[in-house]
Design a protein around this motif. Structure first.
Motif, PDB file in Angstrom:
ATOM      1  N   PRO A 176       0.855  -1.178   0.000  1.00 50.06           N
ATOM      2  CA  PRO A 176       0.000   0.000   0.000  1.00 50.06           C
ATOM      3  C   PRO A 176       0.887   1.222   0.000  1.00 50.06           C
ATOM      4  CG  PRO A 176       0.031  -0.986   2.162  1.00 50.06           C
ATOM      5  CD  PRO A 176       0.772  -1.914   1.248  1.00 50.06           C
ATOM      6  N   GLU A 177       0.451   2.237  -0.745  1.00 48.21           N
ATOM      7  CA  GLU A 177       1.276   3.434  -0.898  1.00 48.21           C
ATOM      8  C   GLU A 177       1.628   4.031   0.451  1.00 48.21           C
ATOM      9  OE1 GLU A 177       1.205   7.710  -3.255  1.00 48.21           O
ATOM     10  OE2 GLU A 177      -0.436   6.280  -3.453  1.00 48.21           O
ATOM     11  N   GLY A 178       2.916   4.279   0.667  1.00 43.63           N
ATOM     12  CA  GLY A 178       3.366   4.919   1.906  1.00 43.63           C
ATOM     13  C   GLY A 178       3.525   3.992   3.083  1.00 43.63           C
ATOM     14  N   GLN A 179       3.054   2.730   2.978  1.00 34.88           N
ATOM     15  CA  GLN A 179       3.135   1.838   4.136  1.00 34.88           C
ATOM     16  C   GLN A 179       3.791   0.500   3.822  1.00 34.88           C
ATOM     17  OE1 GLN A 179      -0.005   1.864   7.240  1.00 34.88           O
ATOM     18  NE2 GLN A 179      -1.312   2.426   5.528  1.00 34.88           N
ATOM     19  N   PHE A 180       4.224   0.297   2.571  1.00 34.61           N
ATOM     20  CA  PHE A 180       4.669  -1.049   2.201  1.00 34.61           C
ATOM     21  C   PHE A 180       5.847  -1.499   3.054  1.00 34.61           C
ATOM     22  CE2 PHE A 180       7.577   1.449  -0.308  1.00 34.61           C
ATOM     23  CZ  PHE A 180       8.733   0.695  -0.388  1.00 34.61           C
ATOM     24  N   ARG A 181       6.726  -0.561   3.447  1.00 29.52           N
ATOM     25  CA  ARG A 181       7.885  -0.975   4.231  1.00 29.52           C
ATOM     26  C   ARG A 181       7.458  -1.483   5.601  1.00 29.52           C
ATOM     27  NH1 ARG A 181      12.340  -3.656   4.042  1.00 29.52           N
ATOM     28  NH2 ARG A 181      13.990  -2.951   5.439  1.00 29.52           N
ATOM     29  N   ASN A 182       6.508  -0.800   6.251  1.00 30.95           N
ATOM     30  CA  ASN A 182       6.017  -1.272   7.546  1.00 30.95           C
ATOM     31  C   ASN A 182       5.336  -2.618   7.417  1.00 30.95           C
ATOM     32  OD1 ASN A 182       6.910   0.821   9.198  1.00 30.95           O
ATOM     33  ND2 ASN A 182       5.069   2.051   8.862  1.00 30.95           N
ATOM     34  N   VAL A 183       4.605  -2.808   6.330  1.00 26.19           N
ATOM     35  CA  VAL A 183       3.932  -4.098   6.130  1.00 26.19           C
ATOM     36  C   VAL A 183       4.970  -5.207   5.976  1.00 26.19           C
ATOM     37  CG1 VAL A 183       2.475  -5.435   4.559  1.00 26.19           C
ATOM     38  CG2 VAL A 183       1.852  -3.087   5.145  1.00 26.19           C
ATOM     39  N   GLU A 184       6.004  -4.946   5.173  1.00 28.77           N
ATOM     40  CA  GLU A 184       7.044  -5.953   4.972  1.00 28.77           C
ATOM     41  C   GLU A 184       7.735  -6.299   6.285  1.00 28.77           C
ATOM     42  OE1 GLU A 184       8.353  -4.988   0.348  1.00 28.77           O
ATOM     43  OE2 GLU A 184       9.553  -4.221   2.024  1.00 28.77           O
ATOM     44  N   LEU A 185       8.094  -5.276   7.065  1.00 29.13           N
ATOM     45  CA  LEU A 185       8.800  -5.523   8.321  1.00 29.13           C
ATOM     46  C   LEU A 185       7.877  -6.167   9.356  1.00 29.13           C
ATOM     47  CD1 LEU A 185      10.912  -2.259   8.608  1.00 29.13           C
ATOM     48  CD2 LEU A 185      11.758  -4.567   8.151  1.00 29.13           C
ATOM     49  N   CYS A 186       6.617  -5.777   9.354  1.00 28.55           N
ATOM     50  CA  CYS A 186       5.658  -6.369  10.294  1.00 28.55           C
ATOM     51  C   CYS A 186       5.491  -7.853  10.019  1.00 28.55           C
ATOM     52  CB  CYS A 186       4.321  -5.642  10.188  1.00 28.55           C
ATOM     53  SG  CYS A 186       3.040  -6.247  11.315  1.00 28.55           S
ATOM     54  N   ASN A 187       5.595  -8.237   8.754  1.00 27.08           N
ATOM     55  CA  ASN A 187       5.444  -9.641   8.392  1.00 27.08           C
ATOM     56  C   ASN A 187       6.727 -10.443   8.515  1.00 27.08           C
ATOM     57  OD1 ASN A 187       2.732 -10.594   7.262  1.00 27.08           O
ATOM     58  ND2 ASN A 187       2.937  -8.557   6.371  1.00 27.08           N
ATOM     59  N   ALA A 188       7.880  -9.809   8.282  1.00 28.47           N
ATOM     60  CA  ALA A 188       9.064 -10.625   8.082  1.00 28.47           C
ATOM     61  C   ALA A 188      10.349 -10.095   8.704  1.00 28.47           C
ATOM     62  CB  ALA A 188       9.292 -10.822   6.583  1.00 28.47           C
ATOM     63  N   ALA A 189      10.304  -9.066   9.511  1.00 24.72           N
ATOM     64  CA  ALA A 189      11.536  -8.566  10.116  1.00 24.72           C
ATOM     65  C   ALA A 189      12.154  -9.634  11.001  1.00 24.72           C
ATOM     66  CB  ALA A 189      11.263  -7.295  10.928  1.00 24.72           C
ATOM     67  N   SER A 190      13.465  -9.816  10.874  1.00 27.46           N
ATOM     68  CA  SER A 190      14.138 -10.838  11.680  1.00 27.46           C
ATOM     69  C   SER A 190      14.297 -10.407  13.131  1.00 27.46           C
ATOM     70  CB  SER A 190      15.508 -11.160  11.082  1.00 27.46           C
ATOM     71  OG  SER A 190      16.305  -9.990  11.020  1.00 27.46           O
ATOM     72  N   SER A 191      14.340  -9.129  13.380  1.00 29.65           N
ATOM     73  CA  SER A 191      14.473  -8.608  14.740  1.00 29.65           C
ATOM     74  C   SER A 191      13.091  -8.398  15.354  1.00 29.65           C
ATOM     75  CB  SER A 191      15.234  -7.281  14.719  1.00 29.65           C
ATOM     76  OG  SER A 191      15.044  -6.573  15.922  1.00 29.65           O
ATOM     77  N   PRO A 192      12.824  -8.976  16.528  1.00 33.89           N
ATOM     78  CA  PRO A 192      11.520  -8.730  17.171  1.00 33.89           C
ATOM     79  C   PRO A 192      11.243  -7.248  17.390  1.00 33.89           C
ATOM     80  CG  PRO A 192      12.637 -10.550  18.243  1.00 33.89           C
ATOM     81  CD  PRO A 192      13.636  -9.944  17.294  1.00 33.89           C
ATOM     82  N   ASP A 193      12.272  -6.479  17.762  1.00 30.87           N
ATOM     83  CA  ASP A 193      12.058  -5.049  18.000  1.00 30.87           C
ATOM     84  C   ASP A 193      11.660  -4.327  16.718  1.00 30.87           C
ATOM     85  OD1 ASP A 193      12.570  -5.129  20.746  1.00 30.87           O
ATOM     86  OD2 ASP A 193      14.726  -4.922  20.450  1.00 30.87           O
TER      87      ASP A 193
END
Length: 275
Positions: free
Chosen positions: A24-41
């Motif tokens: 989604p425009e403006g939020q894709f990075r947060n969506v990607e990290l929310c789904n797949a970030a290796s760091s819990p933080d």
């Protein structure tokens, strides 16, 4: 043997975002990290930003709470994890994954009855959910019911034939209760699926020891001890196997080393049928 009672065999599973929600425009990075970030933080930060923005639909919002709950569970912050899983369930009561994940968090905190209710509910919502069967199997083990635990592990392997944690659970149960051939078969499946752990080699060694396959038992105990040199069950089992093979001095040294780690190790093996 698998340390089913003391380690996190919990299958908290991540639901991937649908393709339409990934950029989604403006939020894709947060969506990607929310789904797949290796760091819990990083995941917590990204999911929190997505939730606070309030731009996703109910399904995406429920997913974000579930994913943030997974991250909190990874940090052993089970109160916040449960709160997020409950938020996800409140948004979408038919979403099986946060129900299972809440059960997993409750299992870790010792709330076994509530955890089992969650696993039952998750399976009712999604009958072909191998992770929920594995979690419920661990719950049965916590309650001392190896028969039901074995049944649930078996159900998980039927749903996912390569699920190493389920095969590892069957490996330990069968080795400790008197089905050495079934144990070896399950251990072979676990190792073939990637479970190259001290616990799995230790369980297969016990099965070999109980079946009288001394050389195979020693080989597997050696493999377990290369991974964890202080594993008391492997030291004691190897010691008993060596004594059976006539290597008395070396075997007694292993037995003594095992007892130095765990004073009750001989009693445990007696329960397994190894005097």
């Amino acid at each position: 043997m698998l340390k089913v009672f003391g380690t996190a065999l919990v299958m908290i599973l991540l639901l991937a975002a649908p393709a339409s929600a990934q950029k989604p425009e403006g939020q894709f990075r947060n969506v990607e990290l929310c789904n797949a970030a290796s760091s819990p933080d990083r995941r917590i930060e990204a999911c929190s930003a997505f939730i606070a923005a309030g731009r996703g639909g109910p399904q995406a919002l429920a997913m974000a709470h579930n994913n943030r709950g997974i991250a909190y569970a990874a940090k052993v912050d089970y109160d916040r994890a449960v709160a997020d899983f409950e938020a996800a369930i409140g948004i979408d009561p038919t979403f099986a994954k946060p129900v299972n994940n809440r059960g997993a968090a409750r299992l870790r905190t010792g709330d076994y009855d509530a955890a089992m209710e969650d696993f039952d509910r998750a399976i009712a919502l999604q009958p072909a959910y191998p992770g929920a069967f594995v979690n419920r199997a661990e719950g049965w083990l916590k309650k001392g019911d190896l028969v039901r635990a074995e049944s649930d592990y078996t159900a998980a392997t039927r749903l996912n034939a390569d699920m190493e944690v389920a095969w590892s659970g069957l490996c330990w149960i069968r080795a400790s209760t008197g089905d050495p051939q079934g144990a070896v078969e399950a251990c072979d499946k676990a190792i073939g699926s990637g479970a190259h752990t001290a616990a799995t080699y230790d369980s297969r060694a016990l099965a070999h020891l109980k079946a009288g396959r001394t050389d195979a038992a020693i080989a597997d105990y050696d493999a377990a001890l290369r991974i964890d040199p202080t594993l008391a069950t492997a030291l004691y089992g190897r010691g008993r196997a060596k004594i059976r093979r006539g290597e008395t001095a070396s075997g007694e040294a292993d037995v003594a080393a095992a007892k130095a780690v765990r004073g009750d190790i001989a009693e445990e093996f007696a329960r397994y049928g190894v005097p």
